[in-house]
Design an enzyme around this catalytic site. Sequence first.
Site, short mmCIF file in Angstrom:
data_model
loop_
_atom_site.label_atom_id
_atom_site.label_comp_id
_atom_site.label_asym_id
_atom_site.label_seq_id
_atom_site.Cartn_x
_atom_site.Cartn_y
_atom_site.Cartn_z
N HIS A 146 -9.36 1.73 0.02
CA HIS A 146 -9.21 2.44 1.29
C HIS A 146 -10.68 2.18 2.07
O HIS A 146 -11.92 2.54 1.59
CB HIS A 146 -8.95 3.86 1.04
N HIS B 215 1.48 5.54 -2.14
CA HIS B 215 0.85 6.42 -2.95
C HIS B 215 2.09 7.15 -3.61
O HIS B 215 2.61 8.17 -3.20
CB HIS B 215 0.02 7.51 -2.21
N TRP C 291 0.52 14.22 3.63
CA TRP C 291 -0.05 13.18 4.85
C TRP C 291 1.20 13.09 6.06
O TRP C 291 0.77 12.46 7.16
CB TRP C 291 -0.64 12.03 4.41
N GLN D 141 -9.74 9.31 -5.28
CA GLN D 141 -9.45 9.76 -3.84
C GLN D 141 -10.75 11.05 -3.48
O GLN D 141 -10.90 10.98 -2.41
CB GLN D 141 -8.14 10.87 -4.19
N ASP E 89 2.38 3.38 3.00
CA ASP E 89 1.45 4.16 2.49
C ASP E 89 2.17 5.72 2.14
O ASP E 89 1.51 5.96 0.99
CB ASP E 89 0.61 4.40 3.76
N GLU F 90 -11.09 4.32 6.66
CA GLU F 90 -9.92 5.07 7.49
C GLU F 90 -10.42 6.10 8.15
O GLU F 90 -10.36 7.39 7.86
CB GLU F 90 -8.89 5.49 6.24
N HIS G 236 0.95 -0.98 0.17
CA HIS G 236 -0.07 -0.03 -0.03
C HIS G 236 1.04 1.20 0.09
O HIS G 236 1.52 1.65 1.06
CB HIS G 236 -1.02 0.09 1.12
#
Length: 429
Positions: free
Chosen positions: A209, A58, A314, A151, A308, A212, A56
């Site tokens: 996802h 991005h 983030w 997203q 991630d 979350e 996982h």
Amino acid sequence: MDLIIRNANLPDGRSHIDIAIQAGRIVAVDHAVTATAQQEIDAAGDLVTPPFVDAHFHMDATLSYGQPRVNQSGTLLEGIALWGELKPLLTQEILIARALQYCDWAVARGLLAIRSHVDICDDRLLAVEALLHVKKQVAPYIDLQLVAFPQDGLLRNPTAFANLKRAIAMGVDIVGGIPHHEGSTSDGAESVRLLCEFAAGQGLRVDMHCDETDDPMSRHIDTLAFHTQRLGMQGRVTGSHLTSMHSMDNDYVNKLLPQIRDAGISAIANPLINITLQGRNDTYPKRRGMTRVPEMLAMGIDVAFGQDCVMDPWYSLGSADMLEVAHMGLHVAQMTGQEAMQQCFTAITETPARILGLESYGILPGCHADLVILDAASAIEAIRLRAARRYVIRRGKVVSRSPAAHASLNLDGRPDEVNFRNGPQTSDF
């Protein structure tokens, strides 16, 4: 033979093992292989493992930290808003350059398989085109899977579903979703239905996802389990994050876990990010945020750990080091028993490889000769030390190497480099 690695320890506990490699594949794994080779590497009792796998990530956002600004609150929602501000500023050249830099880091750290979500809510699909280019360029070194990720929400964004279908047609591998970010609970459930039906019709895997959030009433995972069974997609569906489960009451979780298991859904926790983003609205006591990893493992559910984020809206840290991910996961889940710590190592190697459907992964005759020699004697020691990658091997060829740390202990229990008993004495040890 092309290469023989001698005197290796393996993750399953075997020691003094030789691994013979020919034409990019493992041909023998045994004590004292008698063949000769063009190249030999003495592992000298160090751990030889299949490569690390990040289930996982991005990659479209990686290494963008601070642009156009920093996430001041540290929350998931500000990160999403910040990504929305950044998207109009992106170009394919920038996306490709950052992704390739990250892939360099990954190879050096023995991370040779990555599943990356790619945002498809930008109608230009710049990130999709960029990462498809990166996927092709890094293929000799990294198995890169791409997930079409809405997203902004499949139903909240009017062009998201059409864009997702375009991305799949362009070559993206997997169908993604984010049901808890839709406008309502019912819209979230509807997005799960639409995406699962589309994936089933295309014969594709699903990685959503899912939940979350700290809200215990976010329960889209049970909808995902229902549609997975209804459509006969067992073994092809993954729920990522699942953080609402840490806030659910035990009675509901006791009903939920068998549903996940029976649907053949795998789970991906992201320890570094879950412990950072979740519980932000708590005072004290603060929730840890990560999903119920030990309970899912006990139920027979496949659980992997993911990186991630690395230096993006983030998360401001990270370095493509899956041992760091396992180290955090071990602590957050309080998995400190010997078997549990071994499971944390498996969560960054064998389990995510199975979730990604990687072929010929492992240390058996016939497997691809993709291996990492770590400066540690065992999987648990590798996590403890975040061990140096002495050698990274892809298809039988060394693609990266690093010096050993030389910090082992001698019989006195003191570092090899400094022996206080033999040097000048300043105190009585």
